[in-house]
Design a protein around this motif. Structure first.
Motif, mmCIF file in Angstrom:
data_model
loop_
_atom_site.group_PDB
_atom_site.id
_atom_site.type_symbol
_atom_site.label_atom_id
_atom_site.label_comp_id
_atom_site.label_asym_id
_atom_site.label_seq_id
_atom_site.Cartn_x
_atom_site.Cartn_y
_atom_site.Cartn_z
ATOM 1 N N SER A 226 0.842 -1.203 0.000
ATOM 2 C CA SER A 226 0.000 0.000 0.000
ATOM 3 C C SER A 226 0.875 1.250 0.000
ATOM 4 O O SER A 226 0.888 2.032 0.956
ATOM 5 N N VAL A 227 1.611 1.434 -1.087
ATOM 6 C CA VAL A 227 2.492 2.591 -1.241
ATOM 7 C C VAL A 227 2.168 3.270 -2.562
ATOM 8 O O VAL A 227 1.429 2.736 -3.396
ATOM 9 N N ASP A 228 2.737 4.455 -2.751
ATOM 10 C CA ASP A 228 2.468 5.247 -3.955
ATOM 11 C C ASP A 228 3.433 4.824 -5.061
ATOM 12 O O ASP A 228 4.452 5.472 -5.303
ATOM 13 N N TYR A 229 3.108 3.716 -5.733
ATOM 14 C CA TYR A 229 3.972 3.210 -6.800
ATOM 15 C C TYR A 229 3.945 4.147 -8.006
ATOM 16 O O TYR A 229 2.902 4.700 -8.354
ATOM 17 N N PRO A 230 5.075 4.310 -8.677
ATOM 18 C CA PRO A 230 5.013 4.934 -10.003
ATOM 19 C C PRO A 230 4.301 3.989 -10.961
ATOM 20 O O PRO A 230 4.388 2.761 -10.830
ATOM 21 N N ALA A 231 3.593 4.551 -11.906
ATOM 22 C CA ALA A 231 2.798 3.728 -12.817
ATOM 23 C C ALA A 231 3.646 2.729 -13.575
ATOM 24 O O ALA A 231 3.202 1.613 -13.874
ATOM 25 N N VAL A 232 4.903 3.086 -13.881
ATOM 26 C CA VAL A 232 5.759 2.200 -14.654
ATOM 27 C C VAL A 232 6.071 0.920 -13.875
ATOM 28 O O VAL A 232 6.106 -0.175 -14.450
ATOM 29 N N ALA A 507 -0.298 -9.260 3.992
ATOM 30 C CA ALA A 507 -1.764 -9.295 4.007
ATOM 31 C C ALA A 507 -2.347 -8.551 5.206
ATOM 32 O O ALA A 507 -3.278 -7.751 5.053
ATOM 33 N N ALA A 508 -1.814 -8.805 6.398
ATOM 34 C CA ALA A 508 -2.359 -8.157 7.593
ATOM 35 C C ALA A 508 -2.066 -6.663 7.614
ATOM 36 O O ALA A 508 -2.828 -5.882 8.193
ATOM 37 N N GLY A 509 -0.962 -6.256 6.976
ATOM 38 C CA GLY A 509 -0.624 -4.834 6.948
ATOM 39 C C GLY A 509 -1.200 -4.087 5.768
ATOM 40 O O GLY A 509 -0.807 -2.931 5.535
ATOM 41 N N ASP A 510 -2.116 -4.691 5.017
ATOM 42 C CA ASP A 510 -2.704 -4.039 3.849
ATOM 43 C C ASP A 510 -3.362 -2.720 4.253
ATOM 44 O O ASP A 510 -4.165 -2.672 5.185
ATOM 45 N N GLY A 511 -3.009 -1.655 3.547
ATOM 46 C CA GLY A 511 -3.504 -0.334 3.888
ATOM 47 C C GLY A 511 -2.520 0.485 4.694
ATOM 48 O O GLY A 511 -2.731 1.689 4.893
ATOM 49 N N HIS A 512 -1.455 -0.143 5.162
ATOM 50 C CA HIS A 512 -0.431 0.537 5.961
ATOM 51 C C HIS A 512 0.929 0.284 5.306
ATOM 52 O O HIS A 512 1.654 -0.630 5.683
ATOM 53 N N GLY A 513 1.248 1.103 4.331
ATOM 54 C CA GLY A 513 2.435 0.866 3.512
ATOM 55 C C GLY A 513 3.735 0.906 4.285
ATOM 56 O O GLY A 513 4.637 0.095 4.038
ATOM 57 N N LEU A 514 3.850 1.824 5.231
ATOM 58 C CA LEU A 514 5.093 1.928 5.996
ATOM 59 C C LEU A 514 5.321 0.684 6.836
ATOM 60 O O LEU A 514 6.446 0.154 6.900
ATOM 61 N N ALA A 515 4.261 0.191 7.501
ATOM 62 C CA ALA A 515 4.391 -1.017 8.321
ATOM 63 C C ALA A 515 4.717 -2.226 7.451
ATOM 64 O O ALA A 515 5.558 -3.063 7.821
#
Length: 724
Positions: A226-232, A507-515
């Protein structure tokens, strides 16, 4: 747009990646949304395409206006968050005349046309915008009232150049790599069938099937955080979704929706039908039409070539509906699976059905081979190596399915935990729990059994070499440890824990990209430290292949940390990091492909080292059973002395006529008559027993009394020595 040294260098590596497209030097808008609330002019349709090769721009604009109004058109283009082009023009003057907008009429209006773009304006657009795949651009079109300067309409649209790293051929090549690795492992297993070795051997020069599949799992899961991936990078990671069981199949998704609907699922905005009508909107502004992507992905019979992304396939809706149609905000695992037109609530059931199909195919294949061998046995003689398969095909099936569970355990854990947290069907959750318990129980049973045997042999034999040398033990359990050295058979246990914990973190950390990123970095670093400290693999090639893969995993997670939103890193740096990460991962993938090709040759002339040692030991034991005391091989010059050799030497001690150890070096005591000290004809019984002599016959005594000694004298005392 000006780039720093690192971003420019990273973008330059794209020239070495396998990117080809049929798109020309174009920029085009895909989809749109309003950027002005309560605007006077409502826009219903807009598209814009600029072709650099002919310096022309075509446009199509439609909407409604409550009144006739003179306007000024303002166009601003952004790339990676930076403004790269800006121009205001009057549709009523020469050079930028748009007759349909001069002025904007009351009621419905449509403006279409083609205009030439002067060189001084075209030069303002960076050349890299036409070549970089998955361009993250945005165009903002604003209509301003000529008299007041107030904005009367505003729309913004994503801009693409028609190039993408989401390429069907990449998935085909990756699948071919995995198939080749499996074929090489199967060839190694077939060559070892005659001596009862495991079905899959990893002790080879090239990467094993498990190593290749595990690497593809890494490439796929690297795009699920859950991070801000570049589209590429999002497009690149999507190419390896098949390795985790995520295969778009429209009819399957419809069936799963029906199953969920009957077992408590909510299909309102979480179904295949919904995704076909919606566009996926990511936090970075990228918009993807999932249904069009799925149509291309499932078209397995189409020609294998790369095509430019169409208006409906990337960053847009393609249906021209108002405000871009239904936009569905996604991120993390949901964003990864739904770009394949797989609703997030259908994820587990999808891989369950794919797994069932694979298991059925394996079972049918093994049983069919068994039938062929039985028919062959009735009409002829087949090779001896196939005899074990014919007798133990059920065992082979069991070991193959166990190996499949071992390979998929980490991914299975990920999807099961995701089903527990994001699923809505009680039946699907129950199936996830049951299968996870079964998989864990199978691995726990084999782990306990191997540990039990190792502990037993450690006590009785002094080490655990029997795990590798005993044919029956090797045949049953070696799939867990056959790639490791004898002293590191236990490494498979932390590897299982590593895959389990890694799946739970994602899976459990979905929505928390840093964790997710931090936790995964820690577990990957610990596994790398374990491999570097022990270097447990049997062959040197396996050592550096697996350690290199693990090192790139750690580096990949470190790069993903750059994409974490909380760190606030600029979009340009994120894109450059994503491209650098693609280059690193692509390089390792290419190296693995080369090694698989090399292994295809070496496998034919090199065997599993454990298998070789076992065969040599068995041959030596058979030879020692046939040795005679005068055999020239029974000498100190022989190598690899076994326990049987020591037993043979121990038994030879009984073949003497003198005292047995520890009295051999002691002189025998003479029995004397007490009064006369005479020794004539007086030999005590206990001395006789200690000497282990036999009672001589009459002929023997006469022969000994009359036969001269070596120096010509008669022998008058009994002698003792070795019996020949």
């Amino acid at each position: 747009m000006r780039l720093g040294v690192f971003p420019a260098a990273a973008l330059g590596t794209l020239g070495f990646l396998p990117i080809q497209a049929l798109a020309s030097d174009i920029l085009k808008t895909d989809g749109f949304e309003s950027c002005l609330e309560n605007s006077d002019i409502k826009v219903d349709r807009v598209s814009f395409l600029y072709d650099r090769s002919i310096s022309q721009a075509s446009f199509d604009l439609a909407g409604t206006s409550p009144k006739e109004e003179d306007v000024i058109i303002s166009l601003v283009i952004y790339a990676y968050g930076k403004e790269v082009y800006k121009k205001d023009f009057d549709p009523c003057i020469a050079g930028s005349n748009v007759e349909q907008l001069c002025p904007v009429p009351a009621g419905n209006f449509v403006a279409q046309g083609v205009q030439s773009v002067p060189a001084q304006f075209a030069s303002q657009i960076p050349s890299i915008a036409f070549s970089i795949p998955d361009l993250e651009g945005e165009a903002k079109l604003e209509l301003k009232a000529k008299d007041s300067g107030n904005s009367v309409a505003c729309i913004q649209s994503a801009v693409s150049n028609g190039r993408s790293l989401e390429v069907r051929a990449v998935s085909y090549v990756a699948a071919g790599m995995a198939g080749a690795a499996l074929a090489m492992s199967g060839a190694s297993a077939f060559s070892a069938v005659g001596v009862g070795h495991s079905a899959v051997s990893a002790s080879s020069t090239g990467p094993s099937f498990g190593a290749v599949l595990g690497w593809f799992h890494t490439l796929a899961t690297s795009g699920m955080l859950s991070v801000d991936y570049p589209a590429v990078y999002r497009s690149f990671s999507k190419n390896f979704a098949f390795s985790t069981g995520l295969i778009p199949w429209n009819s399957m998704q419809t069936s799963i929706d029906n199953f969920r609907n009957r077992t408590g699922g909510n299909l309102t905005d979480n179904s295949f039908a919904f995704l076909r009508q919606a566009s996926l909107a990511y936090e970075d502004g990228t918009i993807i039409n999932a249904s069009s992507v799925a149509k291309r992905a499932v078209d397995l019979l189409g020609p294998v070539h790369l095509v430019p992304r169409d208006d409906s396939s990337a960053n847009g809706t393609g249906d021209g509906s108002s405000d871009g149609g239904i936009q569905h905000m996604v991120k993390g695992i949901q964003g990864y699976v739904e770009q394949l037109s797989i609703p997030q609530a259908n994820t587990f059931m999808t891989i369950l059905l794919i797994f069932a199909i694979v298991v059925a195919a394996i079972t049918v294949g093994i049983l069919l081979t068994k039938v062929v061998l039985e028919v062959w046995a009735l009409y002829g003689r087949f090779p001896d190596k196939l005899t074990d398969f014919r007798k133990d095909y059920w065992g082979l099936l069991t070991r193959t399915l166990t190996n499949l569970i071992l390979l998929l355990y980490g991914i299975w854990t990920l999807y099961c935990v995701f089903q527990f947290t994001r699923g809505d069907s009680w039946a699907a959750k129950l199936l996830a729990a049951v299968t996870l318990v079964i998989f864990t129980s199978v691995l726990a049973f084999f782990t306990f059994r191997i540990w039990q045997l190792a502990r037993k042999y450690k006590k009785t034999e002094g080490d655990t070499s029997v795990l590798f040398e005993n044919r029956e033990v090797w045949r049953k359990y070696s799939l867990f440890y056959d790639s490791y050295k004898k002293d590191y058979w236990w490494i498979f246990v932390p590897v299982i824990f590593y895959t389990f914990i890694r799946g739970v973190i994602i899976a459990a950390g979905d929505g928390h990209g840093l964790a997710q990123s931090a936790g995964q970095f820690v577990i990957e670093a610990l596994m790398l430290a374990l491999l570097l400290w022990h270097r447990p693999y049997e062959t040197k090639s396996s050592q550096w292949i697996n350690i290199s893969i693990q090192a790139v995993r750690v580096l990949s997670v470190a790069c993903v940390l750059v994409f974490v939103e909380e760190l606030g890193i600029s979009k340009t740096t994120k894109t450059a990091t994503g491209i650098a990460l693609i280059a690193i991962q692509s390089t390792l993938t290419a190296v693995l492909a080369i090694l698989i090709a090399v292994n295809a040759i070496i496998t034919c002339i090199r065997e599993n080292p454990h298998a070789r040692r076992q065969r040599e030991a068995e041959k030596l034991n058979r030879d020692l059973d046939n040795l005679t005391p005068l055999d020239a091989r029974n000498s100190l010059l022989m190598e690899h002395r076994s326990s049987k050799d020591d037993d043979f030497q121990e038994m030879s001690k009984f073949n003497t006529t003198g005292p047995y150890e520890p009295y051999r070096d002691q002189a025998p005591r003479k029995s004397r008559h007490a009064p006369t000290e005479s020794t004539d004809r007086l030999i005590s019984a206990d001395s006789f027993d200690r000497q282990h002599t036999r009672s001589p016959s009459r002929d023997s005594r006469e022969s000994r009394s009359h036969s001269p000694s070596l120096d010509g004298r008669k022998s008058d005392l009994p002698s003792y020595g070795l019996a020949h």
